[in-house]
Design an enzyme around this catalytic site. Sequence first.
Site, mmCIF file in Angstrom:
data_model
loop_
_atom_site.group_PDB
_atom_site.id
_atom_site.type_symbol
_atom_site.label_atom_id
_atom_site.label_comp_id
_atom_site.label_asym_id
_atom_site.label_seq_id
_atom_site.Cartn_x
_atom_site.Cartn_y
_atom_site.Cartn_z
ATOM 1 N N ASP A 147 60.622 46.112 11.087
ATOM 2 C CA ASP A 147 59.508 46.344 10.165
ATOM 3 C C ASP A 147 58.172 46.286 10.915
ATOM 4 O OD1 ASP A 147 57.900 46.484 7.946
ATOM 5 O OD2 ASP A 147 58.804 44.765 6.912
ATOM 6 N N GLU A 184 58.621 51.536 8.458
ATOM 7 C CA GLU A 184 57.190 51.702 8.758
ATOM 8 C C GLU A 184 56.542 52.547 7.686
ATOM 9 O OE1 GLU A 184 57.602 54.999 8.993
ATOM 10 O OE2 GLU A 184 56.737 55.418 10.980
ATOM 11 N N GLY A 186 57.012 55.208 6.099
ATOM 12 C CA GLY A 186 56.870 56.667 6.109
ATOM 13 C C GLY A 186 55.737 57.176 6.971
ATOM 14 N N TRP A 187 55.107 56.272 7.733
ATOM 15 C CA TRP A 187 53.964 56.688 8.558
ATOM 16 C C TRP A 187 54.367 57.751 9.573
ATOM 17 C CZ3 TRP A 187 51.323 51.396 10.146
ATOM 18 C CH2 TRP A 187 50.779 50.821 8.983
ATOM 19 N N ASP A 207 56.403 49.727 -0.301
ATOM 20 C CA ASP A 207 57.388 48.851 -0.948
ATOM 21 C C ASP A 207 57.601 49.197 -2.419
ATOM 22 O OD1 ASP A 207 57.159 47.656 1.484
ATOM 23 O OD2 ASP A 207 56.893 45.632 0.697
#
Length: 381
Positions: A147, A184, A186-187, A207
């Site tokens: 994460d 992450e 969807g970055w 989230d």
Amino acid sequence: MRMQVHGCFFVIFFAAVLSPQAQTSEASPPPMGWNSWNHFACRVTAADVRDAANAIASNGMKETGYIYVNVDDCWQGGRDEKGRIEPNKNFGDMKALADYIHSKGLKFGIYSSPGPETCAGFTGSYQHEEQDAQTYAEWGVDYLKYDWCSASQVYPVSQIREVYKKMDDALRKTGRPIVFSLCEYGWDLVWKWGKDVGGNMWRTTGDIQDKYDSMATIGFGQAGLEAFAGPGHWNDPDMLEIGNGGMRHEEYITHMTLWCLLAAPLLAGNDLTKMTPEDQAILLNKEAIAVDQDPKGVQGRRLSAEGPLEVWAKPLADGSVAVGLFSRTNAYPVKVSFKDLGFTGSVHVRDLWAHKDLGSFENEFTAHVPRHGAVMIRVSK
Ligand code: GLA
């Protein structure tokens, strides 16, 4: 790897060709299991995780495919004088926990961050990637959720791929098959490169919350990402909230229907020791799960959206098509045309929530969908 030494060259080369991705073979269908975060958050203890494993092994979930028992954030303590990560007092002996989970025929998942700290402020893997991977392998870890969290303090986001690849390399080096779950949010359009850095799944969004609007925004928002999913590498719209109490029964049916059509990883996020029969029936719907886990490995796509009414379809290995009919507002009839599914003439329709054959239909099928609800059918010749 291949550049190492002569004698080893061919062995390593052929091993690499024959099993290109140790992790991937562990995650061919979307991974299924349980994760501590959505219900327990930072209150989680080893006892809660053992209770979850006991529940999965005895309530039918294991037989239905829920195999991974995953600890999320908040298990970490500090590092010892050699830099080795230690669990905190709520966890104690991680190897003993892994052994216990394995003794139930289940697999053990863990959580870390590439940053110095996890999202909840516990010790991350920054500058200890290989050492942590080795420790996880020694404990018997089968799954890592990694994460991003505080990694932004030490890396520019432009390095995000290298950062994930670094942990993938470290996991592979252990020789233990470990499912690699990228988190992450969807970055940087992670679905385009998640597979290349060894990801078996990658979060595509922020989230989830245990509310209809959050779940629906995330779930229906997956439209267009289907090209990037396939066996061993899946889009992850986040973990399930079914059973956590924030949504109505019809809304949880929508949650499960969408996630199964999306071929999403199915990680229950509730307290498995206190499930209502209704929630259990949703999580254990074998016909819905068969859609999620179907060997064709295709993520479903949106066929149509007419205001709040949506129709989604997922082609299955036996030539049938799973269809979800949704209303994002009030109760309405929702229609699917069989020609949009590639069928002509009469077809057979089965209701996957009622567990009933509905008979033969020509041209189209109309379902009466409750407010915020879903009907899921399987259409076959
Ligand atoms: C982030 C992740 C969540 C959860 C928490 C734990 O918010 O997206 O899924 O792992 O961190 O702190």
